[in-house]
Design a protein around this motif. Structure first.
Motif, PDB file in Angstrom:
ATOM      1  N   ALA A   1     -10.108 -10.949 -45.443  1.00 26.73           N
ATOM      2  CA  ALA A   1     -10.771 -11.440 -44.229  1.00 26.73           C
ATOM      3  C   ALA A   1      -9.820 -11.444 -43.038  1.00 26.73           C
ATOM      4  CB  ALA A   1     -11.318 -12.838 -44.474  1.00 26.73           C
ATOM      5  N   ALA A   2     -10.396 -11.370 -41.839  1.00 24.92           N
ATOM      6  CA  ALA A   2      -9.583 -11.379 -40.623  1.00 24.92           C
ATOM      7  C   ALA A   2      -9.205 -12.815 -40.268  1.00 24.92           C
ATOM      8  CB  ALA A   2     -10.368 -10.754 -39.489  1.00 24.92           C
ATOM      9  N   PRO A   3      -8.038 -13.023 -39.649  1.00 22.89           N
ATOM     10  CA  PRO A   3      -7.629 -14.371 -39.275  1.00 22.89           C
ATOM     11  C   PRO A   3      -8.531 -14.932 -38.182  1.00 22.89           C
ATOM     12  CG  PRO A   3      -6.106 -12.749 -38.379  1.00 22.89           C
ATOM     13  CD  PRO A   3      -7.061 -12.007 -39.264  1.00 22.89           C
ATOM     14  N   ALA A   4      -9.033 -16.148 -38.365  1.00 23.91           N
ATOM     15  CA  ALA A   4     -10.020 -16.717 -37.450  1.00 23.91           C
ATOM     16  C   ALA A   4      -9.417 -17.078 -36.094  1.00 23.91           C
ATOM     17  CB  ALA A   4     -10.660 -17.944 -38.090  1.00 23.91           C
ATOM     18  N   GLU A   5      -8.159 -17.497 -36.085  1.00 23.95           N
ATOM     19  CA  GLU A   5      -7.564 -18.003 -34.834  1.00 23.95           C
ATOM     20  C   GLU A   5      -7.330 -16.898 -33.803  1.00 23.95           C
ATOM     21  OE1 GLU A   5      -4.164 -17.177 -37.661  1.00 23.95           O
ATOM     22  OE2 GLU A   5      -6.184 -17.962 -37.758  1.00 23.95           O
TER      23      GLU A   5
END
Lengths: 142, 288
Positions: B159-163
């Protein structure tokens, strides 16, 4: 009437070390197989993997890239770049099914005529044993 | 009956456009059937109704976004698109200041070919219901488990980093599908060198050098390509096996540091050459 297989090698030699090494080998009358065709480049770091791929595409059975020993590069770090680049590239060659022995990166200094002759002899014999690099014709042509 | 994500995307796109923060919002519109979507740019709040979000939104929006480099654009990104955009930013092909990135939770996209294969006849509708998808085809409805119809690239999606996004849309979404994304590549690597050459030659013999894989790749952005042969080049006309091989080998090398594994090359390949194996190999090389 098939002739015995003679491998065709391309040598991409750096102007300052390996090409000098080939010269030394010639001057000191060392014998090495005539299967190699030599192209002089200014630095092993100049060699784009595309040169190697094009050589294979146009019928080379093996490609030798030779440059200065690490630390001896005329341009300080060219051979370091070459080493990093070709480490990655050799992995891909292998993945696509081209035997790793068909591509070689070697360090030969200008005084090492004997080493140059040994590298070329060894590589020619290896590739003679491997046989020609043949790209099969696609199914629709067969 | 727009999904929650679709409604959220439309609302946010409309607001951003109305506020004048962006000139266009990059998303998807419905294509020529329920299994097809196409990249679409909404340029005014009135156009956001065309934006869709459904389980076949597979095309990578990073490529579409690159065409609008320099403009202020908003975009809705799923994890794989986000990785491509991150790579484009790293390579200075996009300007982060001019982008408004919205992270969209994704639980894997469906493979249209797998969906078509399950249904007899033409697929006329597609809807999600929990862990299932409901496929309508020639008057009947079929219920299939979602996990069985996913794209190969979705297995084990990191998954891609949310921040990293400007905002993330929230919906209660289960974790991305698990699975070993490298199984096929490891199997290929376990073969003998000669067998691998055989494998690739068998697949590349179908290649017509249409360069779709290169055109679609969001990370192939050179204006002029050293590998593309002119249309009238004899090697291209004859589909010279050695030249086809050379193209694919060098394409792999050029993408070695960039490829984010979005598998767009394989999706667009008209000859179904398993190009994703190359992407997985590059990914594996970087991990090691």
């Amino acid at each position: 009437m098939s002739e015995p297989f003679e491998p065709r090698l391309l040598g991409l030699l750096c102007s300052w070390c390996a090409y000098g090494g080939a010269d030394t080998a010639g001057v000191s009358r060392l014998q090495y197989p005539p299967n190699i065709r030599i192209v002089r480049v200014m630095c092993s770091g100049r060699v784009d993997p595309l040169f190697v791929v094009r050589a294979f595409e146009q019928g080379a059975d093996g490609v030798l890239v030779a440059g200065c020993h690490p630390g001896d590069c005329h341009y300080a770090t060219g051979n370091v770049f070459a080493e990093q680049r070709f480490a990655r590239f050799a992995g891909l060659l292998d993945f696509f099914g081209i035997d790793r022995r068909r591509f070689k990166l070697a360090w030969v200094s200008a005084s090492e005529g004997a080493r140059f002759a040994a590298v070329v002899t060894e590589m020619t014999e290896e590739i003679r044993a491997l046989g020609p690099l043949k790209m099969k014709a696609p199914a629709w042509q067969a | 009956m727009a999904s929650l994500i679709e409604q959220q995307i439309r609302t946010r796109a409309s607001t951003l456009l109305a506020e004048g923060r962006i000139d266009g919002f990059v998303g998807y519109r419905q294509g020529s059937g329920p299994l097809r979507v196409a990249p679409f740019v909404a340029r005014a709040p009135a156009e956001v109704e065309k934006l869709v979000w459904n389980p076949v939104c597979a095309p990578n929006l990073a490529g579409a976004l690159r065409k609008y480099a320099g403009q202020r654009a908003g975009v809705a990104l799923k994890a794989c698109d986000a990785r491509s955009v991150a790579e484009l930013l790293r390579l200075h092909q996009l300007d982060r200041e001019r982008l408004y990135l919205i992270g969209v939770p994704c639980r894997g996209m469906l493979d249209p070919e797998k969906v078509t294969a399950t249904a007899a006849g033409r697929v006329t509708s597609l809807a999600e219901e929990g862990a299932d998808v409901v496929i309508g085809a020639s008057g009947e409805t079929l219920r299939q488990e979602r996990a069985g119809l996913l794209l190969a690239k979705c297995a084990g999606c990191p998954a891609a980093p949310a921040e990293w996004f400007d905002e993330t849309l929230h919906e209660d979404v289960p974790a991305p599908p698990v699975g070993d994304r490298f199984a096929a590549v490891r199997a290929l690597e376990a073969l003998e060198v000669a067998e691998r050459l055989d494998f690739w030659q068998r697949h590349f013999s179908r290649c017509t050098l249409c360069y779709a894989c290169q055109t679609v790749c969001p990370l192939c952005f050179c204006k002029e390509c050293a590998l593309t042969l002119e249309r009238d080049d004899p090697r291209r006309l004859a589909r010279e096996p050695a030249s086809v091989f050379a193209f694919h080998l060098m394409r792999a090398f050029h993408l070695a540091e960039r490829c984010t594994g979005c598998d767009e090359c394989e999706r667009v390949c008209p000859e179904d050459i398993p190009l994703s194996l190359i992407c997985r190999k590059l990914e594996l090389d970087r991990l090691e």
